[in-house]
Design a protein around this motif. Structure first.
Motif, PDB file in Angstrom:
ATOM      1  N   TRP A  44       0.831  -1.209   0.000  1.00 42.94           N
ATOM      2  CA  TRP A  44       0.000   0.000   0.000  1.00 42.94           C
ATOM      3  C   TRP A  44       0.862   1.255   0.000  1.00 42.94           C
ATOM      4  CZ3 TRP A  44       0.332   3.720   3.815  1.00 42.94           C
ATOM      5  CH2 TRP A  44       0.886   3.340   5.048  1.00 42.94           C
ATOM      6  N   LEU A  86       2.277   6.054  -1.969  1.00 42.42           N
ATOM      7  CA  LEU A  86       2.869   7.269  -1.389  1.00 42.42           C
ATOM      8  C   LEU A  86       4.139   7.691  -2.123  1.00 42.42           C
ATOM      9  CD1 LEU A  86       2.463   6.282   2.369  1.00 42.42           C
ATOM     10  CD2 LEU A  86       0.888   7.572   0.959  1.00 42.42           C
ATOM     11  N   LEU A 127      14.145  -0.102   2.759  1.00 42.69           N
ATOM     12  CA  LEU A 127      14.402   0.182   4.162  1.00 42.69           C
ATOM     13  C   LEU A 127      14.836  -1.130   4.791  1.00 42.69           C
ATOM     14  CD1 LEU A 127      11.445   2.494   5.064  1.00 42.69           C
ATOM     15  CD2 LEU A 127      13.701   3.046   4.199  1.00 42.69           C
ATOM     16  N   ILE A 133      13.441  15.155   5.234  1.00 41.27           N
ATOM     17  CA  ILE A 133      14.426  15.120   4.160  1.00 41.27           C
ATOM     18  C   ILE A 133      13.683  15.223   2.850  1.00 41.27           C
ATOM     19  CG2 ILE A 133      15.745  13.555   5.645  1.00 41.27           C
ATOM     20  CD1 ILE A 133      15.742  11.595   3.355  1.00 41.27           C
ATOM     21  N   ILE A 149      12.289  12.306  -1.459  1.00 36.30           N
ATOM     22  CA  ILE A 149      11.993  10.874  -1.498  1.00 36.30           C
ATOM     23  C   ILE A 149      10.690  10.751  -2.260  1.00 36.30           C
ATOM     24  CG2 ILE A 149      11.535   8.830  -0.125  1.00 36.30           C
ATOM     25  CD1 ILE A 149      13.002  10.373   2.133  1.00 36.30           C
ATOM     26  N   LEU A 194      -0.760  12.814   4.499  1.00 35.56           N
ATOM     27  CA  LEU A 194      -1.468  12.322   3.312  1.00 35.56           C
ATOM     28  C   LEU A 194      -0.407  12.183   2.212  1.00 35.56           C
ATOM     29  CD1 LEU A 194      -4.901  14.211   3.060  1.00 35.56           C
ATOM     30  CD2 LEU A 194      -4.528  11.766   3.197  1.00 35.56           C
ATOM     31  N   PRO A 195      -0.689  11.419   1.138  1.00 36.96           N
ATOM     32  CA  PRO A 195       0.323  11.234   0.099  1.00 36.96           C
ATOM     33  C   PRO A 195       0.854  12.573  -0.429  1.00 36.96           C
ATOM     34  CG  PRO A 195      -1.484   9.725  -0.266  1.00 36.96           C
ATOM     35  CD  PRO A 195      -1.897  10.621   0.868  1.00 36.96           C
ATOM     36  N   GLN A 245       1.683  13.463  -3.168  1.00 36.06           N
ATOM     37  CA  GLN A 245       1.157  13.876  -4.476  1.00 36.06           C
ATOM     38  C   GLN A 245       0.100  14.967  -4.339  1.00 36.06           C
ATOM     39  OE1 GLN A 245       1.927  10.814  -3.490  1.00 36.06           O
ATOM     40  NE2 GLN A 245       2.031   9.345  -5.158  1.00 36.06           N
ATOM     41  N   ARG A 284       1.048  21.008  -7.414  1.00 29.13           N
ATOM     42  CA  ARG A 284       0.092  21.861  -8.101  1.00 29.13           C
ATOM     43  C   ARG A 284       0.122  21.545  -9.585  1.00 29.13           C
ATOM     44  NH1 ARG A 284       1.140  27.791  -6.187  1.00 29.13           N
ATOM     45  NH2 ARG A 284       3.270  27.026  -6.160  1.00 29.13           N
ATOM     46  N   ALA A 293      -0.694   6.348   9.904  1.00 35.35           N
ATOM     47  CA  ALA A 293       0.096   5.298   9.244  1.00 35.35           C
ATOM     48  C   ALA A 293       0.956   5.914   8.147  1.00 35.35           C
ATOM     49  CB  ALA A 293      -0.836   4.229   8.667  1.00 35.35           C
ATOM     50  N   ILE A 294       0.373   6.834   7.389  1.00 34.49           N
ATOM     51  CA  ILE A 294       1.127   7.497   6.318  1.00 34.49           C
ATOM     52  C   ILE A 294       2.265   8.310   6.926  1.00 34.49           C
ATOM     53  CG2 ILE A 294       0.971   9.325   4.580  1.00 34.49           C
ATOM     54  CD1 ILE A 294      -1.866   8.317   3.956  1.00 34.49           C
ATOM     55  N   HIS A 317       5.062   6.197   8.036  1.00 36.19           N
ATOM     56  CA  HIS A 317       5.862   5.706   6.917  1.00 36.19           C
ATOM     57  C   HIS A 317       6.850   6.769   6.426  1.00 36.19           C
ATOM     58  CE1 HIS A 317       6.992   3.839   3.150  1.00 36.19           C
ATOM     59  NE2 HIS A 317       6.624   4.937   2.523  1.00 36.19           N
ATOM     60  N   TYR A 318       6.362   7.974   6.168  1.00 33.20           N
ATOM     61  CA  TYR A 318       7.256   9.035   5.669  1.00 33.20           C
ATOM     62  C   TYR A 318       8.369   9.316   6.678  1.00 33.20           C
ATOM     63  CZ  TYR A 318       4.334  10.389   1.669  1.00 33.20           C
ATOM     64  OH  TYR A 318       3.668  10.421   0.479  1.00 33.20           O
ATOM     65  N   HIS A 319       7.983   9.336   7.953  1.00 33.47           N
ATOM     66  CA  HIS A 319       8.925   9.613   9.017  1.00 33.47           C
ATOM     67  C   HIS A 319      10.003   8.535   9.066  1.00 33.47           C
ATOM     68  CE1 HIS A 319      10.227  10.021  13.235  1.00 33.47           C
ATOM     69  NE2 HIS A 319       9.918  11.293  13.062  1.00 33.47           N
ATOM     70  N   ASP A 320       9.552   7.297   8.938  1.00 36.22           N
ATOM     71  CA  ASP A 320      10.444   6.153   8.964  1.00 36.22           C
ATOM     72  C   ASP A 320      11.429   6.217   7.803  1.00 36.22           C
ATOM     73  OD1 ASP A 320      11.210   3.666  10.058  1.00 36.22           O
ATOM     74  OD2 ASP A 320      10.091   2.609   8.502  1.00 36.22           O
ATOM     75  N   VAL A 321      10.901   6.490   6.608  1.00 33.19           N
ATOM     76  CA  VAL A 321      11.751   6.566   5.422  1.00 33.19           C
ATOM     77  C   VAL A 321      12.794   7.662   5.608  1.00 33.19           C
ATOM     78  CG1 VAL A 321      11.783   7.150   2.971  1.00 33.19           C
ATOM     79  CG2 VAL A 321      10.003   5.654   3.868  1.00 33.19           C
ATOM     80  N   ALA A 322      12.337   8.830   6.053  1.00 33.64           N
ATOM     81  CA  ALA A 322      13.244   9.966   6.188  1.00 33.64           C
ATOM     82  C   ALA A 322      14.344   9.648   7.195  1.00 33.64           C
ATOM     83  CB  ALA A 322      12.462  11.204   6.623  1.00 33.64           C
TER      84      ALA A 322
END
Lengths: 663, 663
Positions: free
Chosen positions: A616, A620, A647, A659, A662, B358-359, B361, B365, B490-491, B494-499
């Motif tokens: 899912w 993102l 990851l 950052i 990504i 949120l995603p 995307q 703009r 959850a989103i 995820h972004y936080h984890d990736v960063a």
């Protein structure tokens, strides 16, 4: 695993493997995989052969009389007297077809389906037409036989009527799974129900005649509600021809033996031929008997109760044990008829695919050595038909049997042409064709006339079909068949084109090495993922350029600063994007490079691509590599690679901070 | 294009571009792309501001009375006398909310939506909850307003009743396109219909009162068929609270001004505050007037004709010009209310996405400088709601306004907390928060009480909502909002984890070069396509191994022979596949290599991939690279590349012959 080094070409290694695919739900459903070397081949005698191949043909007695009656019912009860004469005409046609096919069986001991006979004697277009017609008809065989089988059950248990579509779909899926398992045509499984059906049907007809002759045969007690059109029509020649056309569905399946000659014990042509004659005799007598008795008991055409059910409960005076055996034997033989189509359709599909007229994938044999793709395709289309036509035999029948008669015609015409060729050979001369061997025979003229007559008869029937059933649904088949043939030829043209362009015959070889290998790395930010991509890029070539599309100036400034630290001296090109587009400026840049590149230069685009842990999370992130690949598909000399960064499951989590880039 | 070489880092090149994307259907529909630098910013005065922001709030007078009446109708005509008292309670609530928001406007001159106020003062969970509630409600604003707008039109032209769903969906799509074009909030477009609506509604109410006072006000002539439940209920407190809850939909949209303060001319807080008061006065008086007159004329709750239509044709004595102007002005203001949601939803979505909830995307703009993804998402969900609820305002209303009151509550609670923080500052001390600046104020206690009272009132209403409308549909919102908040977190996680995993802070750098680069080329045959793949593989590394999965021994023999001629000395490994599997043996081989590889070793799989000229031909070939990439997704140190081979358009066609292994 054992490595055996081939002695002639020392650079070629061959590995054998006893790797068995792991257990899975699919294996539980269809059985453990079989090795190619396990392919069975057993032969069968006449008695078992009759059981194996007769299901399709004999089962049609369960609906042929009824559908003939259904047409005549539109002219009122008076017209019902025509059922028997029409049936006589159909049996005459059966005789012609049987004699014709008897000759085919002897001429093609390796299997003489319409596709092979037409291909060898008439050329590609007739062969593909015969194949398309047969494939269409196999689908209809499944839909009609299963619908009729469920109709028998529903006749005995009327409470099930509302669920007939669901039952029919379940039955098709069941037959699909059985065929994916790869039933060996082991006869023993087939012989009992087939002979039970024959016995019980003769018992019905015999008992019926006995009561008729002793004057104790009544009409159907409490007959079902008739399904008749509101307005009565007159008995016209058109109506009779229409009834005849519907009744000829009794002949479907007669060709089955000619496809499966190789399954018989030697002398196989002789054994197959004798079996064909027995089958036709049984089929003809049962069909005539049922048609005759239907007239006597005043059988009623109804969607709720089949003629077999009405006849049986009249003859046996009620819904007793013999009645129930009749119903269930009929249902089982009808399901077996559908099963025959499940053997024939994938085999014919694989023949087409092997000749390059259908996708190659249809020639792949699945884990159980059967043509799984063809089996699944057949099940899906048949289920769709059953749902669309609500499992109604009467609504399916106008589409049915046209294909069979078209292929009869082409097959017999091919045979006639074959006799003509044989007649013009020198005695002792032999011509090998893909499907058979041609040798001179004295009686070629007689045999040519027999097949020619068969061809003319079946062609006439096909035309009668097309005209009398045109508006009810035959037009669908008449439109579909040429479309299918067109598709077959388009596929063939494509494969042929690819093969001729890629062949190494007359090919001078490629230049050995590219003079230059440029690597372009699109990056949206500087982080561990993009550094991994850059490292890979440097592994490919020394000529690496990183490209950044600048949408947000602040982000670009941060990237510039980070590049000074982490860029390791690589070139960085920043592309301004005033319209906030990402892909377009990048594509324009790459296309500029491609336009100026030397013939021997190769360009690789290395895209660092984030791979999330859970599917899912893909929503993102952007799939830049896929987009680029799609856009650059038509350009030569450019390869798009995505270097995944993941990851690490146990990776250290550092203090979080925003950052960029990504994507 | 101009190349400007940056002076500090000589390896960085920046390119500006005046590239305008080519014309297309999309550009025709939504207009030519705009440059980022073109982003407009114009400010508006009070009069225009009222028009721009009032549509959402004022338009609710078109359905609030009616839906309140709809609940009371279940208790028979006697209960209709309660419409006016219930409306008085709602206007009292409006006063409380207005006073509360007046304070928010002055505290957050940069825009004080519930999300920002809750985020700065209450923390992430309340902020995300407020956001989720608001996003849900914006979707419902579109569905309810458009459905109500179409209901007005249908009242005037009853023949259109069967097509109301289609018209509503078309209206949503129209508003979507207008918003994708990027309407500047230019007021001029909005001012005329907004003031026309206000004028015509006051005319209706005024004329109604005049006729009431002069005793000439009749009841509704030939009233429509009432949509009432079969069984009458008693007038219970629950029923009155339910009617009150439905009526509070009149308050939706009051918060709009607090979101858009930056659009006002300086002094913007003052201008926005004055506009808010004017809006509330107009809204309150119109709502009270309509509710009062509805009782007098005995308005009937009906799906076929709206209360506005009944009232107007009673007051103006027939379906004359004034009646039609009323209907169309109401419809247009309702469509404009939906338009407001189309401005707010994407903006709030982008705020969430910018904070990583949120995603990403949603922060992009589009070509017209609007958040296109958010606009399209809103249109799709709103259309789905309209179809599911058949464009019925009465069926949508139980879901509506809960979100608004939840966000009112959180916003006011946040404000109260803000006053408390301000009260504990030293005079002269300043705290900068993302949304506003905190300075000591003497009157903090009074102001805290005002916002606190507002919060308690709106919280009570939200609870009344949830209980009285629970079974009719409020439960959907009560389930959906926590689910949405869960998704947001959850989103964010995820972004936080990736960063945090990809950050270069504390990162030691990657090893510079791999010690070994192995390249594996799966081939199914030897032809120009695979040779192209091999050539590319040799460009990457000297360590190239071709791998062939052997399914058909004859084909493998042909391949061996060809390899001697064309293999150019490269290693070839042949993998036997007794179970006719293609992918599995190959994967097993690759995984064996990956298991034994050194840490610094990289493996690249180069898959020669046939690219057909036409998309349908893809079905005739296998997508080996995609399959391999998917299977190897979780393995590190391996890159899968497909090297496309195409049929050159003008390539020489050589004599065709069957060639193997074009898969």
């Amino acid at each position: 695993m054992a490595d055996t080094v081939s002695s002639k070409q020392p650079e070629i290694t061959q590995r054998t493997s006893d790797y068995l695919p792991p257990r899975s739900f699919i294996h539980w459903l269809i059985g453990r995989p079989l090795q190619t070397a396990d392919a069975p081949h057993q032969t069968i005698g006449k008695a078992v052969g009759l059981a194996v191949f007769a299901a399709d043909a004999l089962s049609s007695t369960a609906y042929a009389t009824q559908e003939s009656l259904g047409v005549l019912a539109a002219a009122g009860t008076l017209a019902l007297g025509y059922v028997f004469p029409v049936s006589l005409a159909i049996v005459a046609l059966l005789t012609v077809v049987t004699v014709s096919y008897e000759q085919t069986i002897h001429a093609y001991p390796g299997g003489g389906g319409a596709y092979i006979v037409a291909r060898d004697n008439l050329g590609e277009l007739p062969a593909q037409t015969a194949g398309a017609a047969l494939l269409t008809d196999y689908v209809l065989t499944v839909a009609v036989s299963v619908s009729s089988g469920i109709a028998q059950v529903v006749s005995a248990y009327p409470a099930l009527f509302p669920y007939r579509v669901e039952f029919a779909v379940l039955a098709v899926l069941f037959i699909m799974v059985v065929n994916l398992r790869g039933v060996k045509e082991s006869g023993s499984l087939f012989a009992f129900p087939a002979y039970l059906f024959i016995a019980v049907m003769f018992l019905n007809v015999g008992a019926g005649f006995f009561r008729y002759l002793t004057g104790t045969l009544t009409t159907v007690p409490s007959p079902p509600q008739a399904s008749v059109a509101a307005v009565l029509t007159a008995v016209t020649p058109f109506l009779l021809l229409h009834a005849f056309a519907n009744g000829t569905s009794a002949l479907t399946g007669v060709e089955a033996i000619s496809n499966g000659i190789t399954a018989f014990k030697e002398p196989r042509s002789k054994n197959a031929g004798v079996t064909l004659i027995w089958m036709s005799l049984i089929l003809g007598s049962l069909f005539l008997g049922i048609s005759f008795l239907t007239g006597r008991v005043h059988g009623v055409f109804s969607e709720q109760e089949t003629i077999i059910s009405q006849l049986s409960r009249t003859v046996f005076a009620g819904r007793g044990l013999l009645y129930l055996v009749t119903i269930w034997a009929t249902t089982i033989i009808l399901i077996m008829a559908a099963n025959t189509a499940f053997a024939d359709f994938p085999r014919l599909g694989a023949l087409h695919a092997g000749d390059g007229f259908l996708p190659r994938q249809l020639t792949f044999r699945g884990s159980r050595l059967v043509y799984s793709n063809g089996i699944i395709a057949l099940a899906i289309i048949a289920c769709a038909l059953i749902v669309v036509f609500q499992a109604s035999v009467t609504r399916l029948i106008p589409l049915y049997a046209i294909g069979v008669f078209a292929s009869f015609t082409l097959s017999q015409a091919g045979m006639a042409r074959r006799w003509w060729k044989i007649g013009h050979l020198q005695p002792g001369q032999e011509i090998k064709e893909p499907g058979s061997v041609l040798r001179y025979e004295k009686s070629w003229r007689t045999r040519m006339v027999i097949n020619g007559f068969g061809s003319v008869c079946t062609a006439t029937v096909a035309v009668v079909f097309a005209t009398t059933k045109f508006r009810e649904g035959a037009w669908i088949v008449l439109v579909l068949t040429p479309v299918l043939v067109g598709i077959f030829f388009a596929i063939h043209h494509h494969y042929h084109d690819v093969a001729s362009r890629l062949t190494l015959v007359g090919f001078g070889g490629l230049p050995d090495r590219a003079t230059r290998h440029r690597v372009i790395v699109p990056i949206s930010g500087v982080h561990q993922g993009t550094l991994e991509g850059l490292r890979y890029a440097r592994l490919l070539s020394d000529d690496v350029t990183a490209v950044h599309v600048s949408i947000d100036p602040t982000e670009t400034d941060r990237l510039r600063k980070k590049w000074a630290t982490w860029g390791a001296g690589s070139r960085l090109v920043i592309l301004d994007s005033p319209y906030r587009l990402f892909l377009e400026p990048l594509l324009r840049y790459v296309e500029g490079i491609l336009d100026r590149k030397q013939p021997n230069e190769t360009v690789t685009i290395v895209v660092p691509q984030f791979i999330p842990a859970k599917p899912w999370q893909n929503a993102l992130h952007m799939r830049t590599a896929d987009l680029l690949r799609k856009e650059l598909l038509s350009r030569s000399g450019v390869v798009v690679t995505d270097v995944p960064y993941r990851l690490a499951e146990n990776g250290k989590i550092r203090k979080a901070q925003p950052i960029d880039g990504i994507d």
